[in-house]
Enzyme design. Sequence first.
Site, PDB file in Angstrom:
ATOM      1  N   HIS A 243       0.831  -1.197   0.000  1.00 40.35           N
ATOM      2  CA  HIS A 243       0.000   0.000   0.000  1.00 40.35           C
ATOM      3  C   HIS A 243       0.865   1.246   0.000  1.00 40.35           C
ATOM      4  O   HIS A 243       2.048   1.185   0.274  1.00 40.35           O
ATOM      5  CB  HIS A 243      -0.957   0.027   1.205  1.00 40.35           C
ATOM      6  CG  HIS A 243      -0.285   0.074   2.535  1.00 40.35           C
ATOM      7  ND1 HIS A 243      -0.086  -1.044   3.310  1.00 40.35           N
ATOM      8  CD2 HIS A 243       0.234   1.101   3.238  1.00 40.35           C
ATOM      9  CE1 HIS A 243       0.527  -0.706   4.424  1.00 40.35           C
ATOM     10  NE2 HIS A 243       0.745   0.602   4.405  1.00 40.35           N
TER      11      HIS A 243
ATOM     12  N   GLU B 231      -3.641   3.488   1.900  1.00 35.57           N
ATOM     13  CA  GLU B 231      -3.942   3.612   3.328  1.00 35.57           C
ATOM     14  C   GLU B 231      -4.145   5.091   3.608  1.00 35.57           C
ATOM     15  O   GLU B 231      -3.239   5.895   3.405  1.00 35.57           O
ATOM     16  CB  GLU B 231      -2.779   3.076   4.162  1.00 35.57           C
ATOM     17  CG  GLU B 231      -2.925   3.343   5.646  1.00 35.57           C
ATOM     18  CD  GLU B 231      -1.669   2.995   6.433  1.00 35.57           C
ATOM     19  OE1 GLU B 231      -1.405   3.696   7.426  1.00 35.57           O
ATOM     20  OE2 GLU B 231      -0.935   2.054   6.046  1.00 35.57           O
TER      21      GLU B 231
ATOM     22  N   ASN C  64      -5.030  11.393  11.545  1.00 38.97           N
ATOM     23  CA  ASN C  64      -4.634  11.723  12.914  1.00 38.97           C
ATOM     24  C   ASN C  64      -5.680  12.695  13.443  1.00 38.97           C
ATOM     25  O   ASN C  64      -5.861  13.786  12.895  1.00 38.97           O
ATOM     26  CB  ASN C  64      -3.225  12.332  12.932  1.00 38.97           C
ATOM     27  CG  ASN C  64      -2.185  11.307  12.537  1.00 38.97           C
ATOM     28  OD1 ASN C  64      -1.970  10.328  13.223  1.00 38.97           O
ATOM     29  ND2 ASN C  64      -1.570  11.515  11.383  1.00 38.97           N
TER      30      ASN C  64
ATOM     31  N   ARG D 149      -1.633  10.862   4.470  1.00 36.21           N
ATOM     32  CA  ARG D 149      -2.245  11.471   5.653  1.00 36.21           C
ATOM     33  C   ARG D 149      -3.350  12.411   5.193  1.00 36.21           C
ATOM     34  O   ARG D 149      -3.125  13.234   4.305  1.00 36.21           O
ATOM     35  CB  ARG D 149      -1.203  12.224   6.465  1.00 36.21           C
ATOM     36  CG  ARG D 149      -0.221  11.298   7.159  1.00 36.21           C
ATOM     37  CD  ARG D 149       0.766  12.079   8.032  1.00 36.21           C
ATOM     38  NE  ARG D 149       1.616  11.162   8.748  1.00 36.21           N
ATOM     39  CZ  ARG D 149       2.791  10.715   8.300  1.00 36.21           C
ATOM     40  NH1 ARG D 149       3.255  11.133   7.134  1.00 36.21           N
ATOM     41  NH2 ARG D 149       3.505   9.871   9.019  1.00 36.21           N
TER      42      ARG D 149
ATOM     43  N   GLU E 229      -2.806  10.691 -10.949  1.00 32.54           N
ATOM     44  CA  GLU E 229      -2.641  10.659 -12.401  1.00 32.54           C
ATOM     45  C   GLU E 229      -3.504   9.545 -12.968  1.00 32.54           C
ATOM     46  O   GLU E 229      -3.493   8.423 -12.465  1.00 32.54           O
ATOM     47  CB  GLU E 229      -1.179  10.408 -12.775  1.00 32.54           C
ATOM     48  CG  GLU E 229      -0.949  10.363 -14.275  1.00 32.54           C
ATOM     49  CD  GLU E 229       0.494  10.085 -14.656  1.00 32.54           C
ATOM     50  OE1 GLU E 229       0.865  10.432 -15.789  1.00 32.54           O
ATOM     51  OE2 GLU E 229       1.238   9.512 -13.842  1.00 32.54           O
TER      52      GLU E 229
ATOM     53  N   HIS F 177       2.737  11.713  -7.154  1.00 25.97           N
ATOM     54  CA  HIS F 177       1.339  11.397  -7.390  1.00 25.97           C
ATOM     55  C   HIS F 177       1.110   9.899  -7.244  1.00 25.97           C
ATOM     56  O   HIS F 177       2.047   9.114  -7.208  1.00 25.97           O
ATOM     57  CB  HIS F 177       0.897  11.860  -8.785  1.00 25.97           C
ATOM     58  CG  HIS F 177       1.673  11.241  -9.900  1.00 25.97           C
ATOM     59  ND1 HIS F 177       2.790  11.837 -10.446  1.00 25.97           N
ATOM     60  CD2 HIS F 177       1.519  10.065 -10.553  1.00 25.97           C
ATOM     61  CE1 HIS F 177       3.279  11.047 -11.401  1.00 25.97           C
ATOM     62  NE2 HIS F 177       2.530   9.967 -11.479  1.00 25.97           N
TER      63      HIS F 177
END
Length: 130
Positions: free
Chosen positions: A5, A56, A60, A9, A122, A74
């Site tokens: 993965h 993923e 937070n 964030r 992209e 990207h």
Amino acid sequence: MRILHTMLRVGDLDRSLAFYTEVLGMRELRRQDYPGGRFTLAFVGYGLESEGAVLELTHNWDTPSYDIGNGFGHVAIEVPDAYAACEQIKKRGGKVVREAGPMKHGTTVIAFVEDPDGYKIELIQKKTHA
């Protein structure tokens, strides 16, 4: 070995999940809250994690936004038709930042869209072999 993965964030998990599932057509594969660490991990993708790489999305709880920086480029997604994909993404409320067309100095058809946190995605049109 294989890539499992890529982690991004995100400032608002619900907003990001809506983009990746409703605009780009991925599925939410799993989500786990970590109250002790005050974060949530959500995994999205087009197929099962056991079959291919996924994203993923890390939220937070106490961080509403991030600076992307200049090192990240990207995430690339293959699409059957980049022109049609851009039209569908716009209809679903997505932001196309580079319309579909041949890449500079080449013939591959590409486009770029931007997620709610400013990450570039992209779109690469699948090549047809005659």
